[in-house]
Design a protein around this motif. Structure first.
Motif, short mmCIF file in Angstrom:
data_model
loop_
_atom_site.label_atom_id
_atom_site.label_comp_id
_atom_site.label_asym_id
_atom_site.label_seq_id
_atom_site.Cartn_x
_atom_site.Cartn_y
_atom_site.Cartn_z
N ILE A 1 7.30 -4.70 -13.23
CA ILE A 1 5.89 -4.63 -13.56
C ILE A 1 4.86 -4.77 -12.39
O ILE A 1 3.67 -4.84 -12.51
N TYR A 2 5.61 -5.30 -11.35
CA TYR A 2 4.53 -5.47 -10.04
C TYR A 2 4.21 -4.46 -9.20
O TYR A 2 5.48 -3.91 -8.77
N GLY A 3 3.11 -4.25 -8.50
CA GLY A 3 3.01 -3.21 -7.73
C GLY A 3 2.01 -3.83 -6.48
O GLY A 3 0.82 -4.59 -6.93
N CYS A 4 2.17 -3.38 -5.25
CA CYS A 4 1.31 -3.88 -4.22
C CYS A 4 0.69 -2.65 -3.67
O CYS A 4 1.37 -1.92 -3.16
N TYR A 5 -0.55 -2.67 -3.49
CA TYR A 5 -1.37 -1.62 -3.04
C TYR A 5 -2.29 -1.92 -1.78
O TYR A 5 -2.78 -2.99 -1.82
N GLU A 6 -2.66 -0.82 -1.09
CA GLU A 6 -3.98 -1.00 -0.13
C GLU A 6 -4.98 -0.15 -1.06
O GLU A 6 -4.74 0.87 -1.52
N CYS A 7 -6.19 -0.71 -1.10
CA CYS A 7 -7.10 -0.27 -1.93
C CYS A 7 -8.27 0.27 -0.94
O CYS A 7 -8.66 -0.63 -0.15
N PHE A 8 -8.99 1.39 -1.17
CA PHE A 8 -9.90 1.96 -0.15
C PHE A 8 -11.13 2.22 -0.88
O PHE A 8 -11.58 3.31 -1.26
N PRO A 9 -11.95 1.23 -0.99
CA PRO A 9 -13.27 1.75 -1.96
C PRO A 9 -14.37 2.22 -1.06
O PRO A 9 -13.80 2.34 0.26
#
Ligand code: M7G
Length: 331
Positions: A106-114
């Motif tokens: 259930i765990y996900g690690c992302y890079e986020c680009f606002p």
């Protein structure tokens, strides 16, 4: 909880747990003299020389460099800004791309680009920077000095008379030549008056890192060491009217403000720091900050308290003041 980044004055309600705050913002439109800031629009001409300091906890980095075709050293201080609810509401949408780094169950690690407009970094540029600025911003060993009145008279005072930062920026504020649009409150009285405005460290866009400065009109009060009973009306006026102005403008009560004086200050013209209590602002620790209420209380007990007491302060190992104390075998 960030206020609108519009250029002109904008008032907005800030919801939820923290008190309702109204902030008005204007960009500084006035510059007193021609400086690099008159025309600086990008880092295209910036050449990096070395990293002076890097703090992953505060998310700041300080770089020494220069601008091509400009004489002198430049210091660039970059700082990631606090999150705020208003911006999150606008930015966590389809324009905000996610790149998955990994997932596990259930765990996900992302890079986020606002979107870039919600992703700015606070940049402070100092140019031309002096050797003293370089020493101030470079990471170094720290030492605590217990300064008796005698040590103040024989080492600290002569040192700060021969070597101190220019107070031009203070004069520009007091003479309404710079940062005029940023003034929150002014009491023009030459003896007890002051100007209250956002500190250089605060972009004034959210109250989470609220940081204001009260700069006194009266000249000649170098630091805490000079304060005595005759300054009580000034100190009490700053406390009372500073609190009132902040409460009116940001709706923050006095019990949520940390109001203090630095010892040693960097700039030897009396000023008082006002920060939001929940914000761990730089320089709030016991070895640097003296609460204004305590200062007033001490002077009420003994008019010459600050001329008689031992005051501790921190110096960096490459500061000339440290070298002077070291020469005398005190550190
Ligand atoms: P200090 O206690 O003398 O030293 O505080 P510190 O810089 O080590 O804290 C001076 C305060 O003035 C600091 O909080 C600075 O961020 C702030 N400050 C410095 N400059 C050059 C400016 C400026 O040009 N404008 C404003 N508004 N604040 C400044």
């Amino acid at each position: 909880m960030r206020v609108n980044m519009a250029e002109t004055v904008e008032a907005c309600d800030i919801p939820d747990e923290s008190p309702k705050k109204k902030i008005k913002i204007q960009n500084d439109k006035q510059e007193s003299n021609e400086t690099i800031h008159t025309a600086l629009r990008s880092f295209a001409d910036f050449q990096q020389k070395r990293i002076l300091s890097d703090n992953s906890q505060r998310k700041t980095i300080c770089i020494e460099g220069s601008f091509s075709n400009k004489e002198g050293t430049a210091i660039v201080l970059l700082e990631k800004k606090p999150f705020n609810e208003e911006v999150l509401k606008k930015s966590l949408n389809s324009d905000c791309a996610l790149t998955k780094e990994f997932s596990n169950d259930i765990y996900g690690c992302y890079e986020c680009f606002p979107d870039v407009k919600y992703n700015s970094i606070k940049a402070t540029v100092i140019h031309p920077a002096t050797e003293k600025h370089l020493r101030k911003y470079a990471a170094q060993e720290l030492y605590l000095i217990k300064e008796t009145p005698e040590l103040y008279e024989t080492i600290t005072l002569p040192h700060l008379q021969e070597e101190k930062f220019s107070l031009q920026w203070v004069t520009n504020i007091l003479e309404h030549k710079s940062e005029t649009d940023r003034i929150i409150f002014e009491d023009p009285d030459p003896e007890t008056g002051f100007i209250l405005l956002p500190d250089l460290k605060w972009d004034a866009k959210q109250v989470e890192d609220l940081y204001l400065l009260a700069i006194v009109h009266k000249e000649g009060i170098k630091s805490l060491r000079d304060l005595k009973a005759s300054h009580l009306p000034l100190l009490k006026n700053i406390e009372e009217k500073g609190i009132k102005a902040i409460e009116e403008k940001y709706n923050i009560p006095s019990c949520q403000l940390r109001i203090y004086i630095h010892y040693q200050p960097t700039f030897y013209h009396l000023h008082v720091h006002f920060t939001y209590l929940k914000y761990d602002a730089p320089g709030i620790y016991a070895e640097r900050a003296q609460l204004l209420s305590t200062v007033i209380g001490n002077i009420e007990i003994a008019s010459d308290y600050y001329q008689r007491t031992t005051l501790s302060f921190v110096v960096k190992e490459t500061e000339n003041l440290f070298l002077k104390y070291e020469e005398k075998g005190i550190v």
